[in-house]
Design a protein around this motif. Structure first.
Motif, PDB file in Angstrom:
ATOM      1  N   LEU A 179       0.846  -1.207   0.000  1.00  0.00           N
ATOM      2  CA  LEU A 179       0.000   0.000   0.000  1.00  0.00           C
ATOM      3  C   LEU A 179       0.879   1.253   0.000  1.00  0.00           C
ATOM      4  O   LEU A 179       1.922   1.270   0.663  1.00  0.00           O
ATOM      5  N   PRO A 180       0.481   2.292  -0.733  1.00  0.00           N
ATOM      6  CA  PRO A 180       1.310   3.503  -0.790  1.00  0.00           C
ATOM      7  C   PRO A 180       1.493   4.126   0.602  1.00  0.00           C
ATOM      8  O   PRO A 180       0.556   4.129   1.399  1.00  0.00           O
ATOM      9  N   GLU A 181       2.680   4.620   0.834  1.00  0.00           N
ATOM     10  CA  GLU A 181       2.988   5.197   2.156  1.00  0.00           C
ATOM     11  C   GLU A 181       2.063   6.347   2.518  1.00  0.00           C
ATOM     12  O   GLU A 181       1.730   6.549   3.678  1.00  0.00           O
TER      13      GLU A 181
ATOM     14  N   SER B 290      -6.242  -4.106 -10.128  1.00  0.00           N
ATOM     15  CA  SER B 290      -7.006  -3.148  -9.318  1.00  0.00           C
ATOM     16  C   SER B 290      -8.065  -3.880  -8.503  1.00  0.00           C
ATOM     17  O   SER B 290      -8.724  -4.787  -9.003  1.00  0.00           O
ATOM     18  N   ALA B 291      -8.198  -3.467  -7.257  1.00  0.00           N
ATOM     19  CA  ALA B 291      -9.208  -4.084  -6.397  1.00  0.00           C
ATOM     20  C   ALA B 291      -9.585  -3.127  -5.281  1.00  0.00           C
ATOM     21  O   ALA B 291      -8.817  -2.227  -4.919  1.00  0.00           O
ATOM     22  N   LYS B 292     -10.806  -3.344  -4.772  1.00  0.00           N
ATOM     23  CA  LYS B 292     -11.253  -2.533  -3.643  1.00  0.00           C
ATOM     24  C   LYS B 292     -10.450  -2.926  -2.406  1.00  0.00           C
ATOM     25  O   LYS B 292     -10.067  -4.098  -2.259  1.00  0.00           O
ATOM     26  N   PHE B 293     -10.273  -1.960  -1.518  1.00  0.00           N
ATOM     27  CA  PHE B 293      -9.467  -2.204  -0.321  1.00  0.00           C
ATOM     28  C   PHE B 293     -10.004  -3.394   0.497  1.00  0.00           C
ATOM     29  O   PHE B 293      -9.249  -4.284   0.888  1.00  0.00           O
ATOM     30  N   TYR B 294     -11.339  -3.414   0.715  1.00  0.00           N
ATOM     31  CA  TYR B 294     -11.854  -4.511   1.546  1.00  0.00           C
ATOM     32  C   TYR B 294     -11.666  -5.874   0.882  1.00  0.00           C
ATOM     33  O   TYR B 294     -11.447  -6.884   1.556  1.00  0.00           O
ATOM     34  N   ASP B 295     -11.692  -5.895  -0.467  1.00  0.00           N
ATOM     35  CA  ASP B 295     -11.465  -7.166  -1.169  1.00  0.00           C
ATOM     36  C   ASP B 295     -10.012  -7.621  -1.025  1.00  0.00           C
ATOM     37  O   ASP B 295      -9.729  -8.825  -0.960  1.00  0.00           O
ATOM     38  N   LEU B 296      -9.112  -6.653  -0.957  1.00  0.00           N
ATOM     39  CA  LEU B 296      -7.695  -7.001  -0.760  1.00  0.00           C
ATOM     40  C   LEU B 296      -7.492  -7.650   0.617  1.00  0.00           C
ATOM     41  O   LEU B 296      -6.709  -8.593   0.770  1.00  0.00           O
ATOM     42  N   ILE B 297      -8.228  -7.136   1.593  1.00  0.00           N
ATOM     43  CA  ILE B 297      -8.123  -7.716   2.947  1.00  0.00           C
ATOM     44  C   ILE B 297      -8.691  -9.139   2.969  1.00  0.00           C
ATOM     45  O   ILE B 297      -8.079 -10.070   3.496  1.00  0.00           O
ATOM     46  N   ILE B 298      -9.861  -9.290   2.341  1.00  0.00           N
ATOM     47  CA  ILE B 298     -10.519 -10.613   2.318  1.00  0.00           C
ATOM     48  C   ILE B 298      -9.604 -11.635   1.629  1.00  0.00           C
ATOM     49  O   ILE B 298      -9.469 -12.774   2.079  1.00  0.00           O
ATOM     50  N   LYS B 299      -8.941 -11.168   0.561  1.00  0.00           N
ATOM     51  CA  LYS B 299      -8.025 -12.049  -0.164  1.00  0.00           C
ATOM     52  C   LYS B 299      -6.836 -12.426   0.728  1.00  0.00           C
ATOM     53  O   LYS B 299      -6.444 -13.598   0.807  1.00  0.00           O
ATOM     54  N   ALA B 300      -6.294 -11.422   1.410  1.00  0.00           N
ATOM     55  CA  ALA B 300      -5.145 -11.688   2.289  1.00  0.00           C
ATOM     56  C   ALA B 300      -5.528 -12.614   3.445  1.00  0.00           C
ATOM     57  O   ALA B 300      -4.711 -13.402   3.923  1.00  0.00           O
TER      58      ALA B 300
ATOM     59  N   GLY C 257     -14.034   1.058   0.278  1.00  0.00           N
ATOM     60  CA  GLY C 257     -14.144   0.620  -1.121  1.00  0.00           C
ATOM     61  C   GLY C 257     -13.130   1.269  -2.050  1.00  0.00           C
ATOM     62  O   GLY C 257     -13.184   1.066  -3.264  1.00  0.00           O
ATOM     63  N   LYS C 258     -12.199   2.032  -1.504  1.00  0.00           N
ATOM     64  CA  LYS C 258     -11.199   2.696  -2.351  1.00  0.00           C
ATOM     65  C   LYS C 258     -10.423   1.661  -3.189  1.00  0.00           C
ATOM     66  O   LYS C 258     -10.057   0.597  -2.695  1.00  0.00           O
ATOM     67  N   ILE C 259     -10.211   2.032  -4.451  1.00  0.00           N
ATOM     68  CA  ILE C 259      -9.523   1.102  -5.363  1.00  0.00           C
ATOM     69  C   ILE C 259      -8.007   1.299  -5.270  1.00  0.00           C
ATOM     70  O   ILE C 259      -7.518   2.432  -5.327  1.00  0.00           O
TER      71      ILE C 259
END
Ligand SMILES: [Zn+2]
Length: 329
Positions: free
Chosen positions: A43-45, A98-108, A89-91
């Motif tokens: 994630l960007p600093e 590209s993915a929504k923030f919450y989807d990145l968490i669910i994936k992780a 929901g930020k992309i």
């Protein structure tokens, strides 16, 4: 269809699960804390609050995985203070995707892997034995999905708190409940009054009741036309708010009024299996029928106790009607 009380034993099981929901995987299987750490680094600093959100999940990983329902609201407020729900929901574009923030968490958090196999393994191990949809009890909580090589049966899990708003609970023990594809899709992000888990020992664990109207049984007995039968659905507390909400959300009376043949069979069995005939069977097959429960199961073709409702589709409906008819005690 029935509630599960979170007693010490169940909470202990949840705590054990929480340490590593992927405990049965090989050592080289990347666990969520490692993937969350990678997400943090990607994630960007300048998006410090997003990083902080991920860091909080890493720090509280075990606690979050066994968070009790009563602790959810307070925990959610803490997460919301770091990042408001509207910003989840930020992309982000990471490694070209590209993915929504919450989807990145669910994936992780590896939610997809959990429902593919680990939840099934764990649910047996957890002793919960939930194989049916906890909302309708009419269907198995398994869906078939297309894969590159063909198809695969996966557990369908509903998130009591939706993962788009509570991504930190995506693999949390008490936030997951097996549901069928229908109930999962109609429920979507709505909240429903019925909760699978309860922390109140005084709560009725069996809060619903199916019945057949008496006049419809009388009509059926005259004509043997099963279309005469009418199935109803109530809350056992006398207030109908719970059953009405459940019916509105999942069309319970609609589903079960398509199953009148089961009621008709139970009425016919009531005629056949008199108490003396049951005693006769028990005597004749004493090795087969070690206890009354097994005779009951054989007669009604389903489990006969409240504890076993989630083991087989239609168990709740069959039990309630068989009990109403005095076919079982
Ligand atoms: Zn269902």
């Amino acid at each position: 269809m029935k509630r599960i009380y979170i007693d010490d034993k169940l909470y202990h099981i949840a705590k054990d699960y929480a340490k590593d929901p992927f405990a049965r995987r090989r050592k080289d299987f990347k666990r969520p804390p490692v993937l969350l750490q990678e997400l943090y680094a990607a994630l960007p600093e300048e998006d410090a609050s997003y990083r902080e959100y991920v860091q909080k999940i890493i720090d509280e990983y075990e606690d979050l995985n066994c968070l009790k329902p009563s602790e959810v609201a307070r925990t959610k407020r803490k997460f919301d203070r770091i990042l408001p729900e509207a910003d989840l929901g930020k992309i982000f574009t990471i490694e070209g995707e590209s993915a929504k923030f919450y989807d990145l968490i669910i994936k992780a958090l590896r939610y997809d892997d959990l429902r593919k196999s680990d939840y099934i393994r764990n649910s047996g191990y957890l002793g919960l034995s939930i194989k049916t949809c906890v909302y309708c009890n009419a269907q198995l909580a398994v869906v078939v999905e297309k894969t590159a090589g063909g198809t695969q049966a996966k557990f369908q899990l509903d998130h009591i708190r939706p993962k788009s708003k509570y991504p930190f609970l995506a693999i949390s023990f008490f936030n997951l409940c097996p549901s069928c594809g229908n109930c999962n899709s109609v429920k979507n992000d709505n909240s429903v009054k019925f909760d699978l888990y309860t922390e109140d020992s005084k709560d009725d664990l069996n809060p619903f009741l199916f019945y057949v109207t008496k006049d419809s049984i009388v009509k059926y007995m005259k004509s043997y036309d099963e279309e005469c039968l009418k199935v109803g659905f109530l809350s056992t507390d006398g207030y109908q708010a719970l059953s009405k909400d459940h019916d509105k959300n999942f069309s319970i009376t609609g589903i079960y009024n398509t199953q009148k043949d089961i009621v008709a069979e139970l009425i016919q069995k009531k005629e056949i299996y008199t108490e003396s005939y049951k005693r006769h069977l028990a005597k004749q097959f004493k090795d087969l029928f070690k206890d009354e429960s097994i005779i009951n199961r054989l007669i009604i073709g389903n489990y006969d106790t409240v504890e076993d409702i989630h083991k087989r589709p239609m168990a709740k409906f069959t039990q309630d009607i068989a009990r109403q008819l005095n076919l079982i005690k």
